[in-house]
Design an enzyme around this catalytic site. Structure first.
Site, mmCIF file in Angstrom:
data_model
loop_
_atom_site.group_PDB
_atom_site.id
_atom_site.type_symbol
_atom_site.label_atom_id
_atom_site.label_comp_id
_atom_site.label_asym_id
_atom_site.label_seq_id
_atom_site.Cartn_x
_atom_site.Cartn_y
_atom_site.Cartn_z
ATOM 1 N N HIS A 4 0.866 -1.183 0.000
ATOM 2 C CA HIS A 4 0.000 0.000 0.000
ATOM 3 C C HIS A 4 0.905 1.235 0.000
ATOM 4 O O HIS A 4 2.018 1.179 0.523
ATOM 5 C CB HIS A 4 -0.852 -0.041 1.277
ATOM 6 C CG HIS A 4 -1.913 0.998 1.368
ATOM 7 N ND1 HIS A 4 -1.645 2.293 1.737
ATOM 8 C CD2 HIS A 4 -3.251 0.935 1.162
ATOM 9 C CE1 HIS A 4 -2.774 2.986 1.753
ATOM 10 N NE2 HIS A 4 -3.769 2.183 1.403
ATOM 11 N N ASP A 30 2.819 -4.512 8.266
ATOM 12 C CA ASP A 30 1.619 -3.718 8.026
ATOM 13 C C ASP A 30 0.430 -4.678 8.175
ATOM 14 O O ASP A 30 0.139 -5.463 7.279
ATOM 15 C CB ASP A 30 1.693 -3.105 6.625
ATOM 16 C CG ASP A 30 0.395 -2.419 6.214
ATOM 17 O OD1 ASP A 30 -0.608 -2.547 6.944
ATOM 18 O OD2 ASP A 30 0.382 -1.776 5.151
ATOM 19 N N GLN A 32 -4.696 -5.164 6.946
ATOM 20 C CA GLN A 32 -5.706 -6.077 6.402
ATOM 21 C C GLN A 32 -5.688 -7.446 7.069
ATOM 22 O O GLN A 32 -6.544 -8.274 6.786
ATOM 23 C CB GLN A 32 -5.496 -6.264 4.891
ATOM 24 C CG GLN A 32 -5.667 -5.003 4.070
ATOM 25 C CD GLN A 32 -7.109 -4.499 4.041
ATOM 26 O OE1 GLN A 32 -8.047 -5.238 4.328
ATOM 27 N NE2 GLN A 32 -7.296 -3.235 3.689
ATOM 28 N N LYS A 71 -10.772 -0.818 10.396
ATOM 29 C CA LYS A 71 -10.903 -2.012 9.557
ATOM 30 C C LYS A 71 -11.309 -3.226 10.381
ATOM 31 O O LYS A 71 -11.443 -4.322 9.866
ATOM 32 C CB LYS A 71 -9.598 -2.276 8.817
ATOM 33 C CG LYS A 71 -9.289 -1.202 7.767
ATOM 34 C CD LYS A 71 -8.138 -1.588 6.891
ATOM 35 C CE LYS A 71 -7.522 -0.420 6.154
ATOM 36 N NZ LYS A 71 -8.339 0.074 5.042
ATOM 37 N N CYS A 116 -4.822 2.328 -3.754
ATOM 38 C CA CYS A 116 -3.599 2.893 -3.142
ATOM 39 C C CYS A 116 -2.418 1.939 -3.297
ATOM 40 O O CYS A 116 -1.566 1.833 -2.398
ATOM 41 C CB CYS A 116 -3.807 3.254 -1.673
ATOM 42 S SG CYS A 116 -5.094 4.463 -1.413
HETATM 43 N N1 C6P Z 1 -6.447 0.441 2.835
HETATM 44 C C1 C6P Z 1 -8.264 0.049 1.270
HETATM 45 O O1 C6P Z 1 -9.352 0.320 0.755
HETATM 46 P P1 C6P Z 1 -5.229 3.829 6.996
HETATM 47 O O2 C6P Z 1 -5.781 4.591 5.825
HETATM 48 O O3 C6P Z 1 -4.087 4.543 7.635
HETATM 49 O O4 C6P Z 1 -6.265 3.362 7.947
HETATM 50 O O5 C6P Z 1 -4.651 2.460 6.383
HETATM 51 C C2 C6P Z 1 -3.690 2.496 5.353
HETATM 52 C C3 C6P Z 1 -3.436 1.123 4.827
HETATM 53 C C4 C6P Z 1 -2.183 0.562 4.988
HETATM 54 N N2 C6P Z 1 -1.916 -0.685 4.582
HETATM 55 C C5 C6P Z 1 -2.848 -1.450 4.002
HETATM 56 C C6 C6P Z 1 -2.516 -2.847 3.601
HETATM 57 C C7 C6P Z 1 -4.140 -0.941 3.799
HETATM 58 O O6 C6P Z 1 -5.058 -1.709 3.227
HETATM 59 C C8 C6P Z 1 -4.436 0.379 4.199
HETATM 60 C C9 C6P Z 1 -5.800 0.978 3.930
HETATM 61 C C10 C6P Z 1 -7.789 0.865 2.453
HETATM 62 O O7 C6P Z 1 -7.576 -0.867 0.861
HETATM 63 C C11 C6P Z 1 -7.908 2.327 2.194
HETATM 64 S S1 C6P Z 1 -6.772 2.863 0.950
#
Ligand code: C6P
Length: 407
Positions: free
Chosen positions: A123, A200, A203, A226, A364
């Site tokens: 990401h 990370d 997910q 999430k 992203c």
């Molecule tokens: N992915 C998706 O629709 P934040 O935005 O800080 O809560 O998370 C960022 C982030 C970092 N790593 C991974 C693997 C992610 O999936 C995400 C967030 C969302 O896939 C929003 S882009």
């Protein structure tokens, strides 16, 4: 144990509405999950009964809010099996957690020529902070390539490891492909070279049991929203010995021990990294989300989601023009795909017209899309409240949509 889906769905008020004249089907859970009533009530209760600033006030409400806030920290510690409460830092989300590590650990400990290893499926939140660090410090970003099915190429990963590898920062489960990376093995391999590991877990945390001590990662990041919790709240887990060595990320109230105009001394962890008034209400409500997951049990949730994924893949493979993107052996309940001859956004809009919420685009992960030579995908991602009937409705819609270009 199987899930009482009617009861579960009853706990999520947002699911019970029509969108474009059709009952809502929410398949955008990888972007953010819906919130159970217990979390919504906890937010409202906090503002109605306990609202106060924390860690400073000498009055009953402040004491109560502080206690509730710190109880969530303890719940998070148990949830990911950290050793100590003070290894849990509250942030705005996964993005801020990774930025904190890059800015603080990276600035202090990384030097010109040192290497940071990430994968081709990261990401942007696990790419850009490292690129910014590389610009500043002359460190080098190395990318682990992936197979066409969305799994990392192990031999290439091993070849990239060396004494120059100072950080391995890797996504536990890919948001765009669903791939679950073999992080245990990757951590072991990288540790042999003395690398520091960041996972990370944005997910993975909602689907897989997380044990940071067993994984032996140095940092683990995830976002509350999430996993049924509020938005604007995340967690950075770090091993105590490492966090103590790191300089603060931001300066301000809370993170100090003593301030004079000549010099400031910093607070203990975790407060050293929590400058300013934190996201008190959301932290307090997040405990309810953790309790919700614990009560259902992650293995039961995962079994349900795996069943949905398998069922969907089987059905979608029958559609002429269906092109899956990411077919790894080990996956969380994310299915990314394209329909031959159609733009993902158009497919998403047509599904939305039928009340079905999916995400479309690059998710992203632009470098990942470039790796596959595509602009984006349609992504359906499942959670505990989704049903086979909902999938049947999506399959029915997609079958019609695909026929527009694939007769
Ligand atoms: N992915 C998706 O629709 P934040 O935005 O800080 O809560 O998370 C960022 C982030 C970092 N790593 C991974 C693997 C992610 O999936 C995400 C967030 C969302 O896939 C929003 S882009």
């Amino acid at each position: 144990m199987s899930l009482d889906l009617e009861k579960i769905r009853g706990e999520f008020p947002v699911l019970h509405q029509e969108v474009n004249g059709k009952p809502l089907i929410y398949f955008d859970n990888a972007a953010t999950t819906q919130k159970p009533k217990s979390v919504i009530d906890a937010l409202s209760n906090y503002y109605q009964l306990d609202n106060s600033n924390i860690h400073r006030g000498a009055h009953t409400l402040a004491d109560r809010a502080t206690r509730y806030f710190e109880e969530t920290r303890t719940a998070v510690k148990a949830f990911i099996n950290a050793k100590e409460d003070n290894e849990i830092i509250f942030t705005k989300g996964t993005t801020e957690s990774i930025n904190l590590v890059a800015a603080s650990y990276g600035k202090k400990f990384l030097n010109q020529g040192d290497e940071i290893l990430i994968s081709a499926m990261e990401h942007h939140a696990n790419i850009v902070p490292w690129q910014m660090l590389c610009e500043e410090k002359g460190t080098v970003l190395k990318i682990i390539p992936i197979h066409d099915n969305g799994e990392i190429i192990w031999e290439e990963f091993e070849k990239l490891l060396s004494e120059r590898t100072k950080i391995l920062s890797i996504v536990h489960a890919s948001n765009a492909l669903g791939t679950i990376n073999p992080v245990r093995e990757m951590i072991k391999a990288a540790k042999k070279w003395g690398a520091i590991i960041l996972l990370d877990g944005a997910q993975s945390t909602s689907h897989l049991p997380i044990d940071v001590q067993e994984l032996d990662c140095d940092f683990f990041c995830f976002s509350a929203h999430k996993l049924f919790g509020p938005t604007g709240l995340g967690v950075l887990y770090g091993k105590r010995t490492i966090l103590e060595e790191m300089p603060p990320y931001q300066g301000g109230g809370e993170m100090i021990k003593e301030v004079t105009f000549e010099k400031t001394t910093f607070n203990e962890i975790p407060f050293k990294f929590e400058a300013g008034t934190p996201n008190i209400a959301d932290v307090i409500a997040f405990k309810k989300a953790i309790e919700y997951i614990n009560e259902l049990g992650k293995p039961v949730i995962k079994k349900h989601e795996d069943g949905l994924l398998e069922y969907t893949v089987g059905k979608l493979n029958e559609i002429k023009g269906f092109i899956p993107v990411g077919t790894a052996q080990e996956k969380v309940s994310v299915i990314s795909f394209n329909i031959n001859g159609m733009h993902p956004f158009d497919v998403g809009m047509m599904l939305d017209a039928n009340g079905i919420a999916v995400r479309t685009g690059h998710h992203c992960t632009q470098p990942l899309m470039q790796r596959f030579g595509i602009e984006g995908t349609v992504r359906a991602s499942f959670s505990v409240y989704n049903t086979q009937t909902e999938i049947d409705r999506m399959v029915e819609s997609l079958t019609k949509i695909a026929k527009i270009k694939n007769r």
